[in-house]
Design a protein around this motif. Structure first.
Motif, PDB file in Angstrom:
ATOM      1  N   ASN A  25      39.474  43.606  44.326  1.00  0.00           N
ATOM      2  CA  ASN A  25      40.045  42.824  45.423  1.00  0.00           C
ATOM      3  C   ASN A  25      39.015  41.830  45.953  1.00  0.00           C
ATOM      4  O   ASN A  25      38.056  42.217  46.618  1.00  0.00           O
ATOM      5  N   LYS A  26      39.227  40.552  45.652  1.00  0.00           N
ATOM      6  CA  LYS A  26      38.231  39.542  46.036  1.00  0.00           C
ATOM      7  C   LYS A  26      38.112  39.380  47.544  1.00  0.00           C
ATOM      8  O   LYS A  26      37.067  38.966  48.042  1.00  0.00           O
ATOM      9  N   ALA A  27      39.160  39.726  48.282  1.00  0.00           N
ATOM     10  CA  ALA A  27      39.105  39.622  49.741  1.00  0.00           C
ATOM     11  C   ALA A  27      38.038  40.535  50.326  1.00  0.00           C
ATOM     12  O   ALA A  27      37.576  40.316  51.442  1.00  0.00           O
ATOM     13  N   LEU A  28      37.645  41.561  49.569  1.00  0.00           N
ATOM     14  CA  LEU A  28      36.682  42.551  50.062  1.00  0.00           C
ATOM     15  C   LEU A  28      35.260  42.290  49.580  1.00  0.00           C
ATOM     16  O   LEU A  28      34.337  43.030  49.948  1.00  0.00           O
ATOM     17  N   GLY A  33      27.071  36.473  54.587  1.00  0.00           N
ATOM     18  CA  GLY A  33      26.530  37.322  55.643  1.00  0.00           C
ATOM     19  C   GLY A  33      27.555  38.208  56.310  1.00  0.00           C
ATOM     20  O   GLY A  33      27.242  38.910  57.269  1.00  0.00           O
ATOM     21  N   CYS A  34      28.772  38.186  55.826  1.00  0.00           N
ATOM     22  CA  CYS A  34      29.836  39.030  56.376  1.00  0.00           C
ATOM     23  C   CYS A  34      30.146  40.182  55.414  1.00  0.00           C
ATOM     24  O   CYS A  34      29.797  40.127  54.235  1.00  0.00           O
ATOM     25  N   SER A  35      30.840  41.171  55.919  1.00  0.00           N
ATOM     26  CA  SER A  35      31.162  42.333  55.095  1.00  0.00           C
ATOM     27  C   SER A  35      32.074  41.977  53.935  1.00  0.00           C
ATOM     28  O   SER A  35      32.072  42.656  52.909  1.00  0.00           O
ATOM     29  N   SER A  36      32.851  40.912  54.106  1.00  0.00           N
ATOM     30  CA  SER A  36      33.804  40.538  53.068  1.00  0.00           C
ATOM     31  C   SER A  36      34.158  39.055  53.173  1.00  0.00           C
ATOM     32  O   SER A  36      33.908  38.404  54.199  1.00  0.00           O
ATOM     33  N   LEU A  37      34.756  38.555  52.111  1.00  0.00           N
ATOM     34  CA  LEU A  37      35.251  37.187  52.101  1.00  0.00           C
ATOM     35  C   LEU A  37      36.320  36.999  53.173  1.00  0.00           C
ATOM     36  O   LEU A  37      36.374  35.963  53.843  1.00  0.00           O
ATOM     37  N   ALA A  38      37.148  38.028  53.368  1.00  0.00           N
ATOM     38  CA  ALA A  38      38.187  37.955  54.397  1.00  0.00           C
ATOM     39  C   ALA A  38      37.577  37.816  55.791  1.00  0.00           C
ATOM     40  O   ALA A  38      38.036  37.010  56.601  1.00  0.00           O
ATOM     41  N   GLU A  39      36.539  38.594  56.062  1.00  0.00           N
ATOM     42  CA  GLU A  39      35.900  38.495  57.375  1.00  0.00           C
ATOM     43  C   GLU A  39      35.238  37.127  57.549  1.00  0.00           C
ATOM     44  O   GLU A  39      35.298  36.527  58.632  1.00  0.00           O
ATOM     45  N   THR A  56      48.380  40.464  54.674  1.00  0.00           N
ATOM     46  CA  THR A  56      47.931  41.434  53.677  1.00  0.00           C
ATOM     47  C   THR A  56      49.008  42.482  53.430  1.00  0.00           C
ATOM     48  O   THR A  56      49.927  42.644  54.243  1.00  0.00           O
ATOM     49  N   LYS A  57      48.868  43.178  52.332  1.00  0.00           N
ATOM     50  CA  LYS A  57      49.771  44.293  52.050  1.00  0.00           C
ATOM     51  C   LYS A  57      49.316  45.558  52.778  1.00  0.00           C
ATOM     52  O   LYS A  57      50.125  46.429  53.088  1.00  0.00           O
ATOM     53  N   ASP A  58      47.996  45.658  53.033  1.00  0.00           N
ATOM     54  CA  ASP A  58      47.451  46.878  53.627  1.00  0.00           C
ATOM     55  C   ASP A  58      46.214  46.544  54.463  1.00  0.00           C
ATOM     56  O   ASP A  58      45.145  46.264  53.918  1.00  0.00           O
ATOM     57  N   SER A  59      46.345  46.581  55.770  1.00  0.00           N
ATOM     58  CA  SER A  59      45.232  46.213  56.650  1.00  0.00           C
ATOM     59  C   SER A  59      44.138  47.279  56.694  1.00  0.00           C
ATOM     60  O   SER A  59      43.010  46.998  57.112  1.00  0.00           O
ATOM     61  N   SER A  60      44.443  48.491  56.247  1.00  0.00           N
ATOM     62  CA  SER A  60      43.463  49.578  56.344  1.00  0.00           C
ATOM     63  C   SER A  60      42.274  49.398  55.403  1.00  0.00           C
ATOM     64  O   SER A  60      41.260  50.080  55.543  1.00  0.00           O
ATOM     65  N   ILE A  61      42.385  48.480  54.459  1.00  0.00           N
ATOM     66  CA  ILE A  61      41.295  48.295  53.497  1.00  0.00           C
ATOM     67  C   ILE A  61      40.147  47.476  54.088  1.00  0.00           C
ATOM     68  O   ILE A  61      39.057  47.451  53.525  1.00  0.00           O
ATOM     69  N   PHE A  62      40.384  46.831  55.234  1.00  0.00           N
ATOM     70  CA  PHE A  62      39.358  45.969  55.815  1.00  0.00           C
ATOM     71  C   PHE A  62      38.506  46.722  56.829  1.00  0.00           C
ATOM     72  O   PHE A  62      39.015  47.545  57.581  1.00  0.00           O
ATOM     73  N   GLU A  63      37.209  46.386  56.851  1.00  0.00           N
ATOM     74  CA  GLU A  63      36.257  47.103  57.696  1.00  0.00           C
ATOM     75  C   GLU A  63      35.858  46.296  58.926  1.00  0.00           C
ATOM     76  O   GLU A  63      34.758  46.466  59.452  1.00  0.00           O
ATOM     77  N   PHE A  64      36.726  45.438  59.408  1.00  0.00           N
ATOM     78  CA  PHE A  64      36.415  44.664  60.609  1.00  0.00           C
ATOM     79  C   PHE A  64      37.689  44.514  61.429  1.00  0.00           C
ATOM     80  O   PHE A  64      38.807  44.652  60.916  1.00  0.00           O
ATOM     81  N   THR A  98      44.214  30.196  51.685  1.00  0.00           N
ATOM     82  CA  THR A  98      43.968  31.419  50.930  1.00  0.00           C
ATOM     83  C   THR A  98      42.580  31.977  51.245  1.00  0.00           C
ATOM     84  O   THR A  98      41.668  31.232  51.588  1.00  0.00           O
ATOM     85  N   VAL A  99      42.455  33.272  51.106  1.00  0.00           N
ATOM     86  CA  VAL A  99      41.192  33.932  51.415  1.00  0.00           C
ATOM     87  C   VAL A  99      40.078  33.474  50.480  1.00  0.00           C
ATOM     88  O   VAL A  99      38.899  33.501  50.844  1.00  0.00           O
ATOM     89  N   ASP A 100      40.443  33.015  49.285  1.00  0.00           N
ATOM     90  CA  ASP A 100      39.431  32.674  48.280  1.00  0.00           C
ATOM     91  C   ASP A 100      39.100  31.183  48.239  1.00  0.00           C
ATOM     92  O   ASP A 100      38.611  30.681  47.236  1.00  0.00           O
ATOM     93  N   ALA A 101      39.366  30.479  49.337  1.00  0.00           N
ATOM     94  CA  ALA A 101      39.021  29.053  49.425  1.00  0.00           C
ATOM     95  C   ALA A 101      38.114  28.838  50.636  1.00  0.00           C
ATOM     96  O   ALA A 101      38.521  28.242  51.643  1.00  0.00           O
ATOM     97  N   PRO A 102      36.865  29.322  50.573  1.00  0.00           N
ATOM     98  CA  PRO A 102      35.993  29.321  51.752  1.00  0.00           C
ATOM     99  C   PRO A 102      35.328  27.990  52.080  1.00  0.00           C
ATOM    100  O   PRO A 102      34.645  27.889  53.098  1.00  0.00           O
TER     101      PRO A 102
END
Length: 198
Positions: A25-28, A33-39, A56-64, A98-102
């Motif tokens: 999961n690329k979002a993670l 400097g962040c825990s994930s690309l999503a953050e 998202t399909k499942d918010s529990s996968i994120f740590e922020f 998209t999450v993958d276009a930073p």
């Protein structure tokens, strides 16, 4: 100096994809400097938008902590997510990215939102190489057509865009719109930081 005046249009980061080419999961993936690309995307876009959400399909996968909108449909398709977002947010318009276009710049986002005042149903980014259906502004007026397509099980976003009053805004910098789909693209993006931030 006055703080930046933020855009009132809600911004939604699309992070419900399968990431099949990345193999995870690329979002993670850690980023900037962040825990994930999503953050990273969430924190960055909060600088210019009053409200930012993660689809998202499942918010529990994120740590922020963030504002999440879960799409519980068994179908993984952007059109399904867009329909869910309008129903959840009751917004007249939504800016999608998209999450993958930073590396999409604040200036570019501002240009798209400014063109949104011209009355089109969708205002999307376009570069010489491609049209970016998931980087831009969608208006609620597309919903009837979107719902028709979903009922027909036509999940191609191109079908929605091509049958709506769509404005494509031209941009020349392909790198600004680069997606992190593979491990190689992810590593290349890490090497660009912080030079391409904002």
């Amino acid at each position: 100096m006055n703080p930046i005046q933020k855009f009132s249009t809600p911004c939604v980061i699309l992070a419900g994809g399968k990431s099949s080419r990345m193999g995870k999961n690329k979002a993670l993936l850690p980023f900037g400097g962040c825990s994930s690309l999503a953050e990273y995307q969430y924190r960055r876009l909060q600088e210019i938008f009053e409200s930012v959400y993660i689809s998202t399909k499942d918010s529990s996968i994120f740590e922020f902590e963030a504002e999440f909108i879960e799409d519980d449909s068994e179908t993984s398709a952007p059109g399904v997510a867009i329909n869910t977002l309008f129903n959840e947010l009751y917004a007249h318009e939504i800016f999608l990215i998209t999450v993958d276009a930073p590396f999409v710049s604040f200036k570019t986002i501002g240009e798209i939102l400014e063109r949104g005042k011209e009355g089109h149903e969708a205002i999307l980014a376009k570069t010489p190489a491609k049209k970016h259906y998931l980087i831009g502004l969608y208006k609620e007026s597309i919903l009837p057509r979107l719902e028709e397509l979903l009922e027909e099980k036509n999940y191609k976003l191109s079908a929605l865009v091509e049958s709506s009053e769509t404005l494509f805004v031209d941009f020349l910098d392909e790198e600004e719109f680069s997606n992190l789909n593979t491990k190689e693209e992810y590593q290349a993006a890490l090497a660009k930081l912080p030079s391409r931030v904002k």
